[in-house]
Design a protein around this motif. Structure first.
Motif, PDB file in Angstrom:
ATOM      1  N   GLN A   1       7.228  17.095  -4.700  1.00 19.74           N
ATOM      2  CA  GLN A   1       8.027  18.266  -5.078  1.00 19.74           C
ATOM      3  C   GLN A   1       7.338  19.575  -4.708  1.00 19.74           C
ATOM      4  O   GLN A   1       7.974  20.509  -4.225  1.00 19.74           O
ATOM      5  CB  GLN A   1       8.301  18.220  -6.580  1.00 19.74           C
ATOM      6  N   GLU A   2       6.007  19.633  -4.894  1.00 21.16           N
ATOM      7  CA  GLU A   2       5.288  20.889  -4.696  1.00 21.16           C
ATOM      8  C   GLU A   2       4.642  21.024  -3.313  1.00 21.16           C
ATOM      9  O   GLU A   2       4.512  22.133  -2.791  1.00 21.16           O
ATOM     10  CB  GLU A   2       4.208  21.042  -5.772  1.00 21.16           C
ATOM     11  N   LYS A   3       4.220  19.881  -2.723  1.00 23.62           N
ATOM     12  CA  LYS A   3       3.476  19.956  -1.463  1.00 23.62           C
ATOM     13  C   LYS A   3       4.208  19.314  -0.286  1.00 23.62           C
ATOM     14  O   LYS A   3       3.871  19.607   0.858  1.00 23.62           O
ATOM     15  CB  LYS A   3       2.101  19.268  -1.603  1.00 23.62           C
ATOM     16  N   SER A   4       5.112  18.419  -0.561  1.00 21.14           N
ATOM     17  CA  SER A   4       5.904  17.686   0.425  1.00 21.14           C
ATOM     18  C   SER A   4       5.075  16.623   1.137  1.00 21.14           C
ATOM     19  O   SER A   4       3.881  16.449   0.865  1.00 21.14           O
ATOM     20  CB  SER A   4       6.536  18.640   1.454  1.00 21.14           C
ATOM     21  N   GLU A   5       5.708  15.925   2.076  1.00 19.47           N
ATOM     22  CA  GLU A   5       5.033  14.871   2.824  1.00 19.47           C
ATOM     23  C   GLU A   5       3.938  15.413   3.738  1.00 19.47           C
ATOM     24  O   GLU A   5       3.129  14.643   4.245  1.00 19.47           O
ATOM     25  CB  GLU A   5       6.063  14.091   3.659  1.00 19.47           C
ATOM     26  N   GLN A   6       3.928  16.681   3.935  1.00 18.36           N
ATOM     27  CA  GLN A   6       2.925  17.309   4.804  1.00 18.36           C
ATOM     28  C   GLN A   6       1.724  17.834   4.008  1.00 18.36           C
ATOM     29  O   GLN A   6       1.058  18.773   4.426  1.00 18.36           O
ATOM     30  CB  GLN A   6       3.571  18.447   5.593  1.00 18.36           C
ATOM     31  N   TYR A   7       1.460  17.204   2.883  1.00 17.16           N
ATOM     32  CA  TYR A   7       0.372  17.691   2.019  1.00 17.16           C
ATOM     33  C   TYR A   7      -0.993  17.646   2.697  1.00 17.16           C
ATOM     34  O   TYR A   7      -1.887  18.439   2.383  1.00 17.16           O
ATOM     35  CB  TYR A   7       0.335  16.896   0.715  1.00 17.16           C
TER      36      TYR A   7
ATOM     37  N   TYR B   1      11.606   8.712  -0.762  1.00 21.94           N
ATOM     38  CA  TYR B   1      10.561   9.146   0.182  1.00 21.94           C
ATOM     39  C   TYR B   1       9.340   8.247  -0.009  1.00 21.94           C
ATOM     40  O   TYR B   1       8.807   8.147  -1.116  1.00 21.94           O
ATOM     41  CB  TYR B   1      10.188  10.607  -0.062  1.00 21.94           C
ATOM     42  N   VAL B   2       8.936   7.609   1.066  1.00 25.06           N
ATOM     43  CA  VAL B   2       7.857   6.626   1.004  1.00 25.06           C
ATOM     44  C   VAL B   2       6.528   7.282   1.387  1.00 25.06           C
ATOM     45  O   VAL B   2       6.442   7.958   2.425  1.00 25.06           O
ATOM     46  CB  VAL B   2       8.144   5.427   1.926  1.00 25.06           C
ATOM     47  N   TYR B   3       5.509   7.056   0.536  1.00 23.95           N
ATOM     48  CA  TYR B   3       4.158   7.587   0.763  1.00 23.95           C
ATOM     49  C   TYR B   3       3.158   6.435   0.862  1.00 23.95           C
ATOM     50  O   TYR B   3       3.300   5.426   0.147  1.00 23.95           O
ATOM     51  CB  TYR B   3       3.727   8.494  -0.396  1.00 23.95           C
ATOM     52  N   GLU B   4       2.159   6.606   1.683  1.00 20.37           N
ATOM     53  CA  GLU B   4       1.038   5.665   1.693  1.00 20.37           C
ATOM     54  C   GLU B   4       0.079   6.059   0.579  1.00 20.37           C
ATOM     55  O   GLU B   4      -0.377   7.208   0.516  1.00 20.37           O
ATOM     56  CB  GLU B   4       0.305   5.679   3.034  1.00 20.37           C
ATOM     57  N   VAL B   5      -0.223   5.110  -0.301  1.00 17.79           N
ATOM     58  CA  VAL B   5      -1.076   5.413  -1.447  1.00 17.79           C
ATOM     59  C   VAL B   5      -2.452   4.743  -1.338  1.00 17.79           C
ATOM     60  O   VAL B   5      -3.268   4.857  -2.242  1.00 17.79           O
ATOM     61  CB  VAL B   5      -0.395   4.999  -2.772  1.00 17.79           C
ATOM     62  N   ARG B   6      -2.711   4.045  -0.236  1.00 24.19           N
ATOM     63  CA  ARG B   6      -4.042   3.497   0.007  1.00 24.19           C
ATOM     64  C   ARG B   6      -4.988   4.612   0.440  1.00 24.19           C
ATOM     65  O   ARG B   6      -4.557   5.718   0.780  1.00 24.19           O
ATOM     66  CB  ARG B   6      -3.988   2.426   1.103  1.00 24.19           C
ATOM     67  N   GLN B   7      -6.286   4.299   0.430  1.00 22.19           N
ATOM     68  CA  GLN B   7      -7.261   5.271   0.932  1.00 22.19           C
ATOM     69  C   GLN B   7      -7.018   5.502   2.422  1.00 22.19           C
ATOM     70  O   GLN B   7      -6.861   4.570   3.195  1.00 22.19           O
ATOM     71  CB  GLN B   7      -8.687   4.778   0.707  1.00 22.19           C
ATOM     72  N   GLN B   8      -7.010   6.761   2.789  1.00 18.68           N
ATOM     73  CA  GLN B   8      -6.787   7.152   4.178  1.00 18.68           C
ATOM     74  C   GLN B   8      -7.990   7.949   4.673  1.00 18.68           C
ATOM     75  O   GLN B   8      -8.781   8.465   3.882  1.00 18.68           O
ATOM     76  CB  GLN B   8      -5.518   8.002   4.295  1.00 18.68           C
TER      77      GLN B   8
ATOM     78  N   GLY C   1       0.795  -1.222   0.000  1.00 14.20           N
ATOM     79  CA  GLY C   1       0.000   0.000   0.000  1.00 14.20           C
ATOM     80  C   GLY C   1       0.824   1.268   0.000  1.00 14.20           C
ATOM     81  O   GLY C   1       0.296   2.350   0.302  1.00 14.20           O
ATOM     82  N   GLU C   2       2.114   1.147  -0.330  1.00 15.21           N
ATOM     83  CA  GLU C   2       2.996   2.312  -0.336  1.00 15.21           C
ATOM     84  C   GLU C   2       3.664   2.462  -1.705  1.00 15.21           C
ATOM     85  O   GLU C   2       3.639   1.549  -2.536  1.00 15.21           O
ATOM     86  CB  GLU C   2       4.070   2.169   0.741  1.00 15.21           C
ATOM     87  N   ALA C   3       4.240   3.616  -1.914  1.00 16.07           N
ATOM     88  CA  ALA C   3       5.012   3.885  -3.130  1.00 16.07           C
ATOM     89  C   ALA C   3       6.132   4.849  -2.765  1.00 16.07           C
ATOM     90  O   ALA C   3       6.020   5.613  -1.786  1.00 16.07           O
ATOM     91  CB  ALA C   3       4.137   4.471  -4.227  1.00 16.07           C
ATOM     92  N   GLY C   4       7.222   4.808  -3.541  1.00 21.72           N
ATOM     93  CA  GLY C   4       8.381   5.629  -3.217  1.00 21.72           C
ATOM     94  C   GLY C   4       8.684   6.675  -4.275  1.00 21.72           C
ATOM     95  O   GLY C   4       8.604   6.399  -5.478  1.00 21.72           O
ATOM     96  N   VAL C   5       9.031   7.863  -3.817  1.00 15.95           N
ATOM     97  CA  VAL C   5       9.453   8.945  -4.704  1.00 15.95           C
ATOM     98  C   VAL C   5      10.982   9.026  -4.644  1.00 15.95           C
ATOM     99  O   VAL C   5      11.566   9.193  -3.564  1.00 15.95           O
ATOM    100  CB  VAL C   5       8.832  10.283  -4.284  1.00 15.95           C
TER     101      VAL C   5
END
Length: 271
Positions: free
Chosen positions: A109-115, A66-73, A32-36
């Motif tokens: 790039q534009e919003k960061s992990e704190q989007y 940078y690892v992001y959760e891409v599942r529905q949150q 459920g994750e993806a990396g940038v």
């Protein structure tokens, strides 16, 4: 034997360096994750390629992932908003969302992990204030809950549409009014319900009265028609039929014939 330590030492050092490089280069992306990928010497954040998917990856040790959760949150948000007449309303809403997978590089790039805190939550707060401000407390409390929920979703979607965030749903969990306003609305709704019940009873009683009146009118009309059709000749024929049936009865009896012009039995005659 004397040369062995001199040969082994570089080998050992090489193995240690290799282990360090592999440790720094190995990246595991969870379910459920993806990396940038960020290339330190190659232009920074990679935005023109898909993100790194689930599983094991090897990247250059000077690069970073940078690892992001891409599942529905889900994020629960509590806020204070104003109704159309300026009263303070407490609103509790849940937002379902996920980052757009193919745009993950641009999001980073534009919003960061704190989007979420920088984009999503301010958007839903703004949308909620805009929507709730169109309605009265009574509408918020009773009939307009579903409409408000849909409007908040649509308003939020407009804001985040070009922010690389996929908005799935907005759920209004609770609307809390000031106690005095809530009590007044409940009293009004109770009075309206009692009024509707009273009107229903009146309508039911009126329909029942109409039914009784129609039945009575029908019986009256039937009796009038019957009375108009009963001539002396018809009554005499009926009397004759009744006399014949009495005479044919096996029971003991005495038939007394009347002395009038009709000759009917006394019980049927006009004497």
């Amino acid at each position: 034997m004397d040369k062995l330590p001199k040969v082994a030492l570089p080998f050992i050092i090489g193995v240690i360096v290799l282990v360090i490089i592999l440790t720094k280069s190995a990246v595991t992306i969870g379910s459920g994750e993806a990396g940038v990928l960020y290339k330190t010497f190659g232009g920074g954040v990679v935005t023109d390629e898909p993100p790194l998917g689930e599983g094991f990856h090897i990247v250059a040790p000077w690069n970073k992932v940078y690892v992001y959760e891409v599942r529905q949150q889900e994020r629960l948000e509590k806020m204070n908003v104003l109704s159309s007449n300026g009263l303070d309303i407490k609103l509790e809403a849940s937002v379902w969302f996920q980052p757009m997978y193919n745009e993950l590089g641009k999001l980073h790039q534009e919003k960061s992990e704190q989007y979420i805190d920088r984009v999503l939550l301010p958007a839903i707060r703004s949308a909620a204030r805009s929507v709730v401000g169109r309605y009265t407390p009574e509408q918020l409390y009773s009939s307009k809950r579903d409409a408000i929920q849909q409007e908040i979703f649509e308003e939020t979607q407009k804001i985040v549409d070009d922010q690389y965030i996929q908005l799935n749903e907005v759920l209004v969990r609770d609307v809390t009014l000031p106690p005095t306003i809530k009590d007044a609305i409940e009293r009004k709704l109770k009075q309206e319900q009692e009024s509707l019940e009273y009107e229903f009873r009146l309508v039911t009683a009126a329909k029942e009265a109409d039914k009784v009146r129609i039945e009575a009118q029908g019986k009256a009309d039937a009796n009038r028609i019957l009375s108009a059709s009963l001539t002396d000749k018809i009554l005499q024929d009926k009397g004759i039929d009744a006399t014949i049936k009495l005479s044919e009865s096996p029971n003991s009896k005495v038939i007394v014939i009347g002395s009038g012009d009709s000759g009917m039995p006394i019980i049927l005659g006009n004497q």
